[in-house]
Design an enzyme around this catalytic site. Structure first.
Site, short mmCIF file in Angstrom:
data_model
loop_
_atom_site.label_atom_id
_atom_site.label_comp_id
_atom_site.label_asym_id
_atom_site.label_seq_id
_atom_site.Cartn_x
_atom_site.Cartn_y
_atom_site.Cartn_z
N ARG A 1 27.93 15.64 16.77
CA ARG A 1 28.51 15.56 15.55
C ARG A 1 28.83 13.85 15.32
O ARG A 1 28.78 13.61 14.20
CB ARG A 1 29.80 15.77 15.61
CG ARG A 1 30.92 15.64 16.49
CD ARG A 1 31.94 16.73 16.91
NE ARG A 1 31.54 17.92 17.56
CZ ARG A 1 32.18 18.83 17.62
NH1 ARG A 1 33.36 19.10 17.79
NH2 ARG A 1 31.57 19.88 18.59
N LYS B 1 28.78 17.42 31.90
CA LYS B 1 28.36 18.67 32.24
C LYS B 1 28.53 19.41 33.54
O LYS B 1 28.02 18.55 34.20
CB LYS B 1 27.11 19.10 31.39
CG LYS B 1 27.14 19.09 29.66
CD LYS B 1 25.87 19.27 29.33
CE LYS B 1 25.80 18.94 27.65
NZ LYS B 1 26.68 19.93 26.81
#
Length: 456
Positions: A351, A277
């Site tokens: 996920r 990130k």
């Protein structure tokens, strides 16, 4: 903070809070206090612009001849000066306004008069909701502050709620307090520093909930590996901290009754992994365990309320960091379901955690309903901002229940679509499914479609 209930009109030391409403702010309890203080209240109102409207306040220090050291008048009238009927959320906001004004005032005791507050709820529930707002607004995460000036530290240690029927108000508070305990636990977990709260320590905090009547089981990496939970394990393999799966059970329903299951994403810090990130704002990624924090707080609330249902909470706890052992873009992992996943972006890691946690939950517990909670996609904020939480379900009945719960609690929700046409966006040429869609389109929807493949 100690919370207690007394009869309306009880003399108070410390700070006395009086909500006022109606065309004349000097009425009811405020008028009685004005008489007792030889006109101090009326003179203060006359010298100010206080009209008693909702949102206004007037603080009077050292009121003459009163046992209270300060008097706080809170406006409770509508814009036209009539009595405003408060709903549940406005009652909590009223208590929160009192807390904001007095928490660091130096007073240790605050008493709030509630009998004259016009509300859509019964008087006992009205009193309890005002107390709840005060307590929630008083929460602070300041355990690491070592040089805060004394005058900025919270001073209030006792909240006293004055009601016409203090026993009924106490009973309403007793029923409400476990929910607040769950909220405060979630806040504490979410606010904690990531070098303090990591998978092993998060699991240890959950194990402490056994004292509240929850059954707790923690699976280590060996146990998860034996079950084939390779998608979850892949996320945490770059961290020096081992991953964990924590299971909480509350058995308040009938024997053999299928439970409701809550499944939470618990990425205690998400750097993005190899798909790193941007540095700006990365400190906020300690919040990526928010779903697990909510599940943990919910289970505590259910236990505290002695809820008459069976419930299970499952949280996957990992830390997503880059290293020589971290998973790479292009890796293929085999999930507990047997489906293979091509990992195209290591920052789409939640996920992967949920895929195994969901499969484990439905396979072991056969729940009648599963709700997973996660800080899963930034795309949801782009869609809805910070006012609504987005959710997905193929069942209209479940959607209706979630919408109603959102209205009842003030946690607004909005349903987004699921459709088989989105599935092609996560079809992989290499594995059974890929963990991101194609491009930026429908980012939240493709995440939901991904998770749907791990339900049966």
């Amino acid at each position: 903070m100690k919370v207690e209930f007394v009869a309306s009109g009880t003399d108070s030391e410390g700070a006395l809070v009086v909500p006022v409403s109606g065309v004349d702010p000097l009425s009811g309890r405020a008028k009685a206090l004005d008489t007792s203080s030889s006109g101090t209240v009326s003179r203060a109102i006359g010298a100010s612009r206080f009209k008693g409207r909702k949102g206004e306040k007037l603080e009077i220090l050292a009121p003459d001849s009163l046992t209270a050291e300060r008097l706080l008048l809170l406006g409770a009238a509508d814009k036209k000066g009539g009595a405003h009927e408060f709903d549940r959320f406005e009652l909590m906001a009223l208590g929160a306004r009192a807390s904001a004004a007095l928490l660091t005032s130096g007073e240790t005791l605050v008493q709030i008069e509630t009998a004259e507050v016009k509300s859509s709820l019964d008087p006992a529930q009205t009193a309890a909701e005002i107390a709840a707002g005060f307590l929630l607004r008083s929460w602070r995460f300041d355990k690491y502050r070592t040089k805060e000036p004394e005058e900025k530290k919270p001073s209030v240690t006792t909240l006293r709620i004055a009601a016409d029927d203090p026993k009924a108000a106490q009973a309403a508070w007793t029923a409400l307090r476990p929910v607040l305990d769950g909220v405060l636990l979630t806040r504490e977990l979410t606010a904690e520093a990531p070098n303090v709260l990591y998978p092993e320590t998060f699991a240890a905090r959950i194990e402490e909930l056994r004292s509240h009547g929850l059954e707790v089981e923690v699976l280590d990496e060996d146990a998860m590996r034996a079950l084939g939970m390779n998608a979850l394990l892949a996320v945490g393999q770059g961290s020096a901290h081992e991953s964990r799966l924590a299971v909480m059970r509350w058995n308040g329903g009938a024997d053999g009754e299928a439970p409701i299951a809550f499944i939470g994403k618990g990425v205690t810090f998400d750097s993005g992994g190899i798909s790193l990130k941007p540095g700006e704002g990365m400190d906020q990624m300690k919040w990526d365990m928010g779903g697990a924090g909510i599940v943990t707080g919910t289970m505590l609330a259910l236990a505290g309320r002695k809820a008459k249902l069976n419930a299970v909470g499952v949280v996957g706890l990992v830390e997503n960091l880059p290293s020589g052992t971290a998973q790479r873009p292009g890796d293929v992992v085999k999930s507990m379901s047997g489906q293979t996943i091509e990992v195209l972006n290591t920052d789409a890691e939640g996920r992967l955690v949920l895929a195994d946690a969901i499969w484990y939950t439905q396979d072991r517990f056969k729940p009648r309903l599963m709700i997973d909670l996660a800080t899963l996609t930034g795309a949801m904020i782009i869609s809805l901002g910070h006012e609504y939480a987005g959710y997905f379900t193929p069942a209209d009945e479940i959607a209706g229940g979630l919408d109603a719960a959102g209205r009842d609690t003030g946690d607004k929700v909005w349903r987004l679509p699921l459709h088989e046409n989105y599935d092609k966006l996560i079809d992989s040429p290499t594995a059974d499914v890929q963990n991101i869609g194609q491009g930026r389109a429908a980012g939240s929807i493709t995440a939901a479609q991904f998770l749907k493949r791990f339900t049966n």
